[in-house]
Write an enzyme that holds these catalytic residues in place. Sequence first.
Site, PDB file in Angstrom:
ATOM      1  N   SER A 191       8.952  20.613  14.771  1.00 33.88           N
ATOM      2  CA  SER A 191       8.288  20.797  15.782  1.00 33.88           C
ATOM      3  C   SER A 191       8.485  19.001  15.961  1.00 33.88           C
ATOM      4  O   SER A 191       8.103  18.366  17.564  1.00 33.88           O
ATOM      5  CB  SER A 191       6.479  20.734  15.878  1.00 33.88           C
ATOM      6  OG  SER A 191       5.864  21.037  15.097  1.00 33.88           O
ATOM      7  N   HIS A 240       3.578  15.680  15.772  1.00 32.32           N
ATOM      8  CA  HIS A 240       3.981  15.908  17.262  1.00 32.32           C
ATOM      9  C   HIS A 240       3.969  14.322  17.975  1.00 32.32           C
ATOM     10  O   HIS A 240       5.435  14.187  18.149  1.00 32.32           O
ATOM     11  CB  HIS A 240       3.530  16.823  17.962  1.00 32.32           C
ATOM     12  CG  HIS A 240       2.932  18.087  17.663  1.00 32.32           C
ATOM     13  ND1 HIS A 240       2.990  19.120  18.288  1.00 32.32           N
ATOM     14  CD2 HIS A 240       4.182  18.929  17.064  1.00 32.32           C
ATOM     15  CE1 HIS A 240       2.866  20.537  18.147  1.00 32.32           C
ATOM     16  NE2 HIS A 240       3.530  20.358  17.013  1.00 32.32           N
TER      17      HIS A 240
END
Length: 290
Positions: A191, A240
């Site tokens: 991610s 992230h």
Amino acid sequence: MDTDRLPGCYRHPDRDTGISCTRCERPICPECMISASVGFQCPECVRDGSGTGHRSSANAPRTIAGGVVAADPHLVTKVLIGLNAAVFLFCLAVPSAARPLELLGRYADYYGAPVQGVSSGEYHRLMTSVFLHAEWWHVIGNMLALWVIGGPLEAALGRARYLAVYLLSGLGGSALVYLLTAPNVPTIGASGAVFGLLGATVVLARRLRYEMRPVLVMVGLMLLLSFVSFGSLRVSWQAHMGGLVTGALVALGMLLPAAGRSRTLIQWGTCVVVFLLAAGVVVLRTAELT
């Protein structure tokens, strides 16, 4: 209104040019022009086979970032998806294989086992963890996002530049996880790299003067998911945010309006600077843990 201004290149409207394609007559800048038997032609006329332009590594059609336009513009994205899937299946069959690859700052059990983690010199964990996933839905979700976001970005940047954004974003996300997360908590997943592609997409959309609202809404929704728990899997907002910022920084260097060797120098110089910044974060955290 200045009526004496030259027309802008059809692919780069901000670049004035007095040269036109000999086939379709669209204005083309020096980066887009491809030499033909007579005059110059645009990348589309050459690629479609409608012209007789001479194509070489020096004058082949180029992406907006200066990369060579590939026959399969999504090849690297497909390879990355295949690699992530293969690693997931392998670790599913051999669970113990994942443990030495997880992002772990520092860990030692109560039985006197050697210290494990990045702080003990296992720096490979910063990148190998980017290709690991915990559950089926984890890998499927990340790979869907990689295909949706990465495919168009690869076509816009070219293979080498796109891969640089992906890998540096993964490293940037891992570096921030290493800095801000408890050292004995393992972290895995692509991610961070995917968020880096999202950050690069924001820069690309701004560079091309696209409508920014849909892109910003996507960023907002994905950031919101960074703070939502999915069962036993804890989402790493650090990965992230680190990936998003890293991808945006690399894309800024990739998409600066420059030409020739200076453009290449800026692009790969930006990659080096971003890598050194991530390495600096890792060094500081290692010094703190040792």
